[in-house]
Design a protein around this motif. Structure first.
Motif, PDB file in Angstrom:
ATOM      1  N   ASN A 110      36.975  43.946  54.155  1.00  0.00           N
ATOM      2  CA  ASN A 110      36.993  42.644  53.475  1.00  0.00           C
ATOM      3  C   ASN A 110      35.945  42.580  52.374  1.00  0.00           C
ATOM      4  OD1 ASN A 110      39.054  41.733  55.086  1.00  0.00           O
ATOM      5  ND2 ASN A 110      37.669  40.811  56.581  1.00  0.00           N
ATOM      6  N   ARG A 111      34.770  43.128  52.625  1.00  0.00           N
ATOM      7  CA  ARG A 111      33.701  43.124  51.623  1.00  0.00           C
ATOM      8  C   ARG A 111      34.097  43.963  50.409  1.00  0.00           C
ATOM      9  NH1 ARG A 111      27.655  42.072  51.578  1.00  0.00           N
ATOM     10  NH2 ARG A 111      27.163  42.948  49.571  1.00  0.00           N
ATOM     11  N   ARG A 112      34.746  45.091  50.642  1.00  0.00           N
ATOM     12  CA  ARG A 112      35.163  45.944  49.529  1.00  0.00           C
ATOM     13  C   ARG A 112      36.235  45.262  48.692  1.00  0.00           C
ATOM     14  NH1 ARG A 112      35.781  52.062  51.439  1.00  0.00           N
ATOM     15  NH2 ARG A 112      36.102  52.279  49.223  1.00  0.00           N
ATOM     16  N   ILE A 113      37.178  44.579  49.341  1.00  0.00           N
ATOM     17  CA  ILE A 113      38.218  43.852  48.602  1.00  0.00           C
ATOM     18  C   ILE A 113      37.590  42.743  47.773  1.00  0.00           C
ATOM     19  CG2 ILE A 113      40.201  42.309  48.879  1.00  0.00           C
ATOM     20  CD1 ILE A 113      40.992  44.042  51.301  1.00  0.00           C
ATOM     21  N   PHE A 114      36.632  42.024  48.364  1.00  0.00           N
ATOM     22  CA  PHE A 114      35.946  40.964  47.644  1.00  0.00           C
ATOM     23  C   PHE A 114      35.207  41.515  46.426  1.00  0.00           C
ATOM     24  CE2 PHE A 114      31.993  38.566  46.943  1.00  0.00           C
ATOM     25  CZ  PHE A 114      32.536  37.363  46.531  1.00  0.00           C
ATOM     26  N   GLN A 115      34.542  42.647  46.568  1.00  0.00           N
ATOM     27  CA  GLN A 115      33.799  43.213  45.447  1.00  0.00           C
ATOM     28  C   GLN A 115      34.728  43.690  44.336  1.00  0.00           C
ATOM     29  OE1 GLN A 115      30.988  46.051  47.091  1.00  0.00           O
ATOM     30  NE2 GLN A 115      29.401  44.523  46.783  1.00  0.00           N
ATOM     31  N   VAL A 116      35.873  44.227  44.693  1.00  0.00           N
ATOM     32  CA  VAL A 116      36.835  44.645  43.665  1.00  0.00           C
ATOM     33  C   VAL A 116      37.336  43.426  42.901  1.00  0.00           C
ATOM     34  CG1 VAL A 116      39.138  45.624  43.308  1.00  0.00           C
ATOM     35  CG2 VAL A 116      37.518  46.772  44.813  1.00  0.00           C
ATOM     36  N   LEU A 117      37.675  42.359  43.622  1.00  0.00           N
ATOM     37  CA  LEU A 117      38.154  41.141  42.960  1.00  0.00           C
ATOM     38  C   LEU A 117      37.054  40.505  42.110  1.00  0.00           C
ATOM     39  CD1 LEU A 117      40.277  39.553  45.807  1.00  0.00           C
ATOM     40  CD2 LEU A 117      41.079  40.760  43.776  1.00  0.00           C
ATOM     41  N   LEU A 118      35.827  40.520  42.603  1.00  0.00           N
ATOM     42  CA  LEU A 118      34.703  39.995  41.844  1.00  0.00           C
ATOM     43  C   LEU A 118      34.482  40.799  40.568  1.00  0.00           C
ATOM     44  CD1 LEU A 118      32.258  38.047  41.681  1.00  0.00           C
ATOM     45  CD2 LEU A 118      30.957  39.814  42.883  1.00  0.00           C
ATOM     46  N   GLY A 119      34.562  42.107  40.668  1.00  0.00           N
ATOM     47  CA  GLY A 119      34.394  42.964  39.494  1.00  0.00           C
ATOM     48  C   GLY A 119      35.457  42.707  38.438  1.00  0.00           C
ATOM     49  N   VAL A 120      36.691  42.586  38.869  1.00  0.00           N
ATOM     50  CA  VAL A 120      37.787  42.323  37.921  1.00  0.00           C
ATOM     51  C   VAL A 120      37.606  40.952  37.276  1.00  0.00           C
ATOM     52  CG1 VAL A 120      40.277  41.949  37.753  1.00  0.00           C
ATOM     53  CG2 VAL A 120      39.396  43.874  39.054  1.00  0.00           C
ATOM     54  N   ALA A 121      37.206  39.958  38.071  1.00  0.00           N
ATOM     55  CA  ALA A 121      36.992  38.614  37.524  1.00  0.00           C
ATOM     56  C   ALA A 121      35.848  38.610  36.511  1.00  0.00           C
ATOM     57  CB  ALA A 121      36.698  37.634  38.652  1.00  0.00           C
ATOM     58  N   LEU A 122      34.777  39.324  36.805  1.00  0.00           N
ATOM     59  CA  LEU A 122      33.663  39.396  35.854  1.00  0.00           C
ATOM     60  C   LEU A 122      34.062  40.102  34.562  1.00  0.00           C
ATOM     61  CD1 LEU A 122      30.621  40.211  38.144  1.00  0.00           C
ATOM     62  CD2 LEU A 122      30.947  38.164  36.761  1.00  0.00           C
ATOM     63  N   ILE A 123      34.834  41.164  34.691  1.00  0.00           N
ATOM     64  CA  ILE A 123      35.254  41.898  33.487  1.00  0.00           C
ATOM     65  C   ILE A 123      36.085  41.006  32.579  1.00  0.00           C
ATOM     66  CG2 ILE A 123      36.732  43.780  32.672  1.00  0.00           C
ATOM     67  CD1 ILE A 123      35.783  45.373  35.156  1.00  0.00           C
ATOM     68  N   PHE A 124      37.080  40.336  33.150  1.00  0.00           N
ATOM     69  CA  PHE A 124      37.942  39.489  32.328  1.00  0.00           C
ATOM     70  C   PHE A 124      37.249  38.211  31.888  1.00  0.00           C
ATOM     71  CE2 PHE A 124      41.378  41.975  34.390  1.00  0.00           C
ATOM     72  CZ  PHE A 124      41.906  42.505  33.229  1.00  0.00           C
ATOM     73  N   GLY A 125      36.432  37.631  32.749  1.00  0.00           N
ATOM     74  CA  GLY A 125      35.763  36.384  32.404  1.00  0.00           C
ATOM     75  C   GLY A 125      34.698  36.549  31.330  1.00  0.00           C
ATOM     76  N   LEU A 126      33.906  37.591  31.445  1.00  0.00           N
ATOM     77  CA  LEU A 126      32.826  37.799  30.474  1.00  0.00           C
ATOM     78  C   LEU A 126      33.314  38.446  29.184  1.00  0.00           C
ATOM     79  CD1 LEU A 126      29.938  38.966  32.806  1.00  0.00           C
ATOM     80  CD2 LEU A 126      30.184  36.763  31.659  1.00  0.00           C
ATOM     81  N   PHE A 127      34.510  39.002  29.195  1.00  0.00           N
ATOM     82  CA  PHE A 127      35.023  39.635  27.982  1.00  0.00           C
ATOM     83  C   PHE A 127      35.167  38.632  26.841  1.00  0.00           C
ATOM     84  CE2 PHE A 127      38.385  41.154  25.164  1.00  0.00           C
ATOM     85  CZ  PHE A 127      37.862  42.399  24.825  1.00  0.00           C
ATOM     86  N   PHE A 128      35.522  37.402  27.177  1.00  0.00           N
ATOM     87  CA  PHE A 128      35.721  36.390  26.145  1.00  0.00           C
ATOM     88  C   PHE A 128      34.400  35.813  25.650  1.00  0.00           C
ATOM     89  CE2 PHE A 128      39.714  36.409  28.537  1.00  0.00           C
ATOM     90  CZ  PHE A 128      40.561  36.774  27.498  1.00  0.00           C
ATOM     91  N   VAL A 129      33.345  35.930  26.459  1.00  0.00           N
ATOM     92  CA  VAL A 129      32.025  35.472  26.029  1.00  0.00           C
ATOM     93  C   VAL A 129      31.395  36.521  25.121  1.00  0.00           C
ATOM     94  CG1 VAL A 129      29.709  34.850  26.816  1.00  0.00           C
ATOM     95  CG2 VAL A 129      31.708  34.128  28.130  1.00  0.00           C
ATOM     96  N   ASN A 130      31.308  37.732  25.640  1.00  0.00           N
ATOM     97  CA  ASN A 130      30.752  38.849  24.892  1.00  0.00           C
ATOM     98  C   ASN A 130      31.310  40.119  25.525  1.00  0.00           C
ATOM     99  OD1 ASN A 130      29.263  40.786  23.598  1.00  0.00           O
ATOM    100  ND2 ASN A 130      27.286  39.828  23.979  1.00  0.00           N
ATOM    101  N   PRO A 131      32.038  40.927  24.774  1.00  0.00           N
ATOM    102  CA  PRO A 131      32.644  42.123  25.368  1.00  0.00           C
ATOM    103  C   PRO A 131      31.630  43.063  26.032  1.00  0.00           C
ATOM    104  CG  PRO A 131      33.620  41.706  23.246  1.00  0.00           C
ATOM    105  CD  PRO A 131      32.483  40.735  23.395  1.00  0.00           C
ATOM    106  N   TRP A 132      30.419  43.116  25.537  1.00  0.00           N
ATOM    107  CA  TRP A 132      29.412  43.984  26.155  1.00  0.00           C
ATOM    108  C   TRP A 132      28.976  43.455  27.513  1.00  0.00           C
ATOM    109  CZ3 TRP A 132      28.687  48.748  24.766  1.00  0.00           C
ATOM    110  CH2 TRP A 132      29.004  49.126  23.467  1.00  0.00           C
TER     111      TRP A 132
END
Length: 58
Positions: free
Chosen positions: A5-27
């Motif tokens: 469960n922790r690994r699934i949560f971290q994968v989903l968190l990582g994907v959300a951060l990548i897509f969410g922060l991409f619109f703020v600043n791609p770096w």
């Protein structure tokens, strides 16, 4: 070792951060790769190199 469960949560968190922060600043979206890789591999570099891990050893 991370639980399933922790690994699934971290994968989903990582994907959300990548897509969410991409619109703020791609770096800034690169931050999302840390939890994504930890969730996929189950290897935490901070636990390994600092020899301090809050997770119980199996």
């Amino acid at each position: 070792m991370l639980s399933k469960n922790r690994r699934i949560f971290q994968v989903l968190l990582g994907v959300a951060l990548i897509f969410g922060l991409f619109f703020v600043n791609p770096w800034l979206s690169l931050i999302g790769f840390v939890p994504l890789l930890v969730g996929i591999t189950g290897f935490c570099p901070a636990c390994y190199f600092l020899n301090r891990c809050s997770l119980p050893k199996r």
